[in-house]
Design an enzyme around this catalytic site. Structure first.
Site, PDB file in Angstrom:
ATOM      1  N   GLU A  92       0.816  -1.225   0.000  1.00  0.00           N
ATOM      2  CA  GLU A  92       0.000   0.000   0.000  1.00  0.00           C
ATOM      3  C   GLU A  92       0.846   1.271   0.000  1.00  0.00           C
ATOM      4  O   GLU A  92       1.918   1.294   0.608  1.00  0.00           O
ATOM      5  CB  GLU A  92      -0.861   0.044   1.273  1.00  0.00           C
ATOM      6  N   CYS A 105       3.140   8.499   1.212  1.00  0.00           N
ATOM      7  CA  CYS A 105       3.511   7.557   2.290  1.00  0.00           C
ATOM      8  C   CYS A 105       3.701   6.182   1.656  1.00  0.00           C
ATOM      9  O   CYS A 105       2.833   5.714   0.922  1.00  0.00           O
ATOM     10  CB  CYS A 105       2.396   7.528   3.333  1.00  0.00           C
ATOM     11  N   CYS A 112       4.207  -7.197   8.113  1.00  0.00           N
ATOM     12  CA  CYS A 112       5.143  -6.729   9.131  1.00  0.00           C
ATOM     13  C   CYS A 112       5.236  -7.767  10.238  1.00  0.00           C
ATOM     14  O   CYS A 112       4.238  -8.374  10.616  1.00  0.00           O
ATOM     15  CB  CYS A 112       4.678  -5.391   9.710  1.00  0.00           C
ATOM     16  N   CYS A 116       2.256  -4.889  16.149  1.00  0.00           N
ATOM     17  CA  CYS A 116       1.637  -3.875  17.019  1.00  0.00           C
ATOM     18  C   CYS A 116       0.124  -4.115  17.004  1.00  0.00           C
ATOM     19  O   CYS A 116      -0.467  -4.334  15.944  1.00  0.00           O
ATOM     20  CB  CYS A 116       1.972  -2.460  16.536  1.00  0.00           C
ATOM     21  N   CYS A 119      -2.534  -2.299  14.676  1.00  0.00           N
ATOM     22  CA  CYS A 119      -2.134  -2.071  13.278  1.00  0.00           C
ATOM     23  C   CYS A 119      -2.548  -3.247  12.386  1.00  0.00           C
ATOM     24  O   CYS A 119      -2.238  -4.407  12.690  1.00  0.00           O
ATOM     25  CB  CYS A 119      -0.615  -1.888  13.239  1.00  0.00           C
ATOM     26  N   SER A 192       9.897   6.447   9.805  1.00  0.00           N
ATOM     27  CA  SER A 192       9.314   6.125  11.106  1.00  0.00           C
ATOM     28  C   SER A 192       9.701   4.701  11.518  1.00  0.00           C
ATOM     29  O   SER A 192       9.641   3.787  10.707  1.00  0.00           O
ATOM     30  CB  SER A 192       7.793   6.245  10.992  1.00  0.00           C
ATOM     31  N   CYS A 334      -2.502   2.103   7.987  1.00  0.00           N
ATOM     32  CA  CYS A 334      -1.533   1.194   7.371  1.00  0.00           C
ATOM     33  C   CYS A 334      -1.988  -0.261   7.404  1.00  0.00           C
ATOM     34  O   CYS A 334      -2.354  -0.787   8.444  1.00  0.00           O
ATOM     35  CB  CYS A 334      -0.220   1.401   8.119  1.00  0.00           C
TER      36      CYS A 334
END
Ligand code: SF4
Length: 344
Positions: A92, A105, A112, A116, A119, A192, A334
């Site tokens: 994305e 972005c 990932c 988290c 997320c 980030s 995200c």
């Protein structure tokens, strides 16, 4: 397999053309077509000979991505893109236009590994690191799709942890920065991280003057470990020590991100802990009201709780800004779009 031009630094690309027995100025011409004139087909590069176009067609590709979906927010004109890689990973990117800025972005990994809790990318697990061509290709495709705006900023805050794909992220930063490619100033690029301490120090040594942002989301270990499992490996005292060391070495202010979630980390006590944690620190906090994510049972912060939280920050002279979540009507957070595409 063909080489993909968006994966090359300009000097590397020049070296490749020399191998094809072409003069160096040809590399400059081709990069100009791709990065300045938005042409992504060799056949449209009118100052190249027919023979050279044939060599390029036989040996090279320009992009490693295909657009799968595009959604435009009716609320704030944010545009969310889903791209397919050659092995059908869905990644994305987001185009965020405001009056002053046009920001892209981007993602650095398919999925990932850091899990988290708030997320959508973390929920779906890790697939693989993106290649340089896949990282750079996102900026090129989103830029070309929005020709009415000059791209001013790039934020590396999409799917994945950029410092876990270190070498490819660093090379992509150099391509964004290069005047032969995008020519985006390093200070207009923000990276980030969820807080990978060794890589934060490595990054300081690279000497690239980009902006860095650290995802904090809680000011005490118990809560941060619950929200962000990486905190068990690099707890807050180690993270803060690392970031202080980084700010001294790189002589830069860092930004902390704090996603504020209803009844999780939005109390006055949480605000006080945050102020204490950052006391005497050259830092700024972005307070980001939580953007509800499918399959995550958290709620957005109330207006009253947000005001009370910020009052405490102000009283304690903590430098903060409230950042509104964008693209909430188009699965702007995200990993959300990928999660829904993979479900369908
Ligand atoms: S917030 Fe970032 S580090 Fe955490 S799971 Fe999502 S993409 Fe990974």
């Amino acid at each position: 397999m063909k080489n993909i031009i968006t994966g090359f630094l300009p000097d590397e690309f020049k070296g490749l053309l020399v191998k094809f027995k072409q003069p160096l100025y040809r590399a400059t011409q081709i990069l100009e077509w791709i990065y300045k004139k938005k042409v992504i087909s060799f056949s449209e590069m009118t100052n190249l000979s027919k023979d050279l176009k044939q060599i390029l067609d036989d040996k090279l590709e320009i992009l490693a991505l295909k657009q799968l979906l595009k959604l435009k927010s009716k609320k704030d004109n944010t545009v969310k893109y889903a791209f397919n890689t050659n092995d059908r990973q869905i990644i994305e990117s987001v185009f965020i236009p405001t009056q002053k800025r046009a920001t892209i972005c981007i993602s650095t990994q398919a999925g990932c590994a850091y899990g988290c809790i708030f997320c959508a990318s973390g929920k779906k697990g890790f697939k693989r690191n993106l290649t340089v061509a896949e990282i750079v290709g996102q900026v090129l495709l989103v830029k070309n799709d929005n020709p009415e705006r000059q791209i001013t900023n790039i934020v590396i805050m999409g799917m994945g942890e950029p410092l876990a794909n270190y070498a490819n992220t660093i090379k992509s930063l150099k391509i964004f920065n290069s005047p032969d490619c995008f020519g985006i100033g390093a200070r207009k690029i923000t990276l980030s991280t969820c807080g990978l301490c060794p890589q934060i120090i490595d990054l300081a040594k690279e000497g690239i003057q980009i902006e860095r942002s650290i995802s904090l989301h809680a000011a005490e270990d118990k809560l941060r470990s619950k929200l962000m499992p990486i905190n068990r490996k690099y707890p807050l005292n180690e993270l803060i020590k690392t970031v202080k060391k980084y700010t001294q070495e790189a002589n830069r202010i860092v930004t902390f991100e704090y996603i504020i979630i209803n009844a999780i980390n939005d109390s006055k006590e949480d605000a006080l802990k945050l102020s204490k944690l950052l006391k005497g620190f050259q830092a700024k906090v972005n307070i980001i009201p939580f953007n509800p994510v499918q399959a995550v049972d958290y709620l957005p912060v109330t207006k009253e709780a947000l005001e009370a939280f910020c009052e405490v920050l102000e009283k304690n002279k903590t430098n903060y800004t409230i950042r509104r979540s964008r693209g909430s009507d188009i699965q702007g957070a995200c990993g959300q779009l990928r999660a829904s595409l993979e479900k369908n």
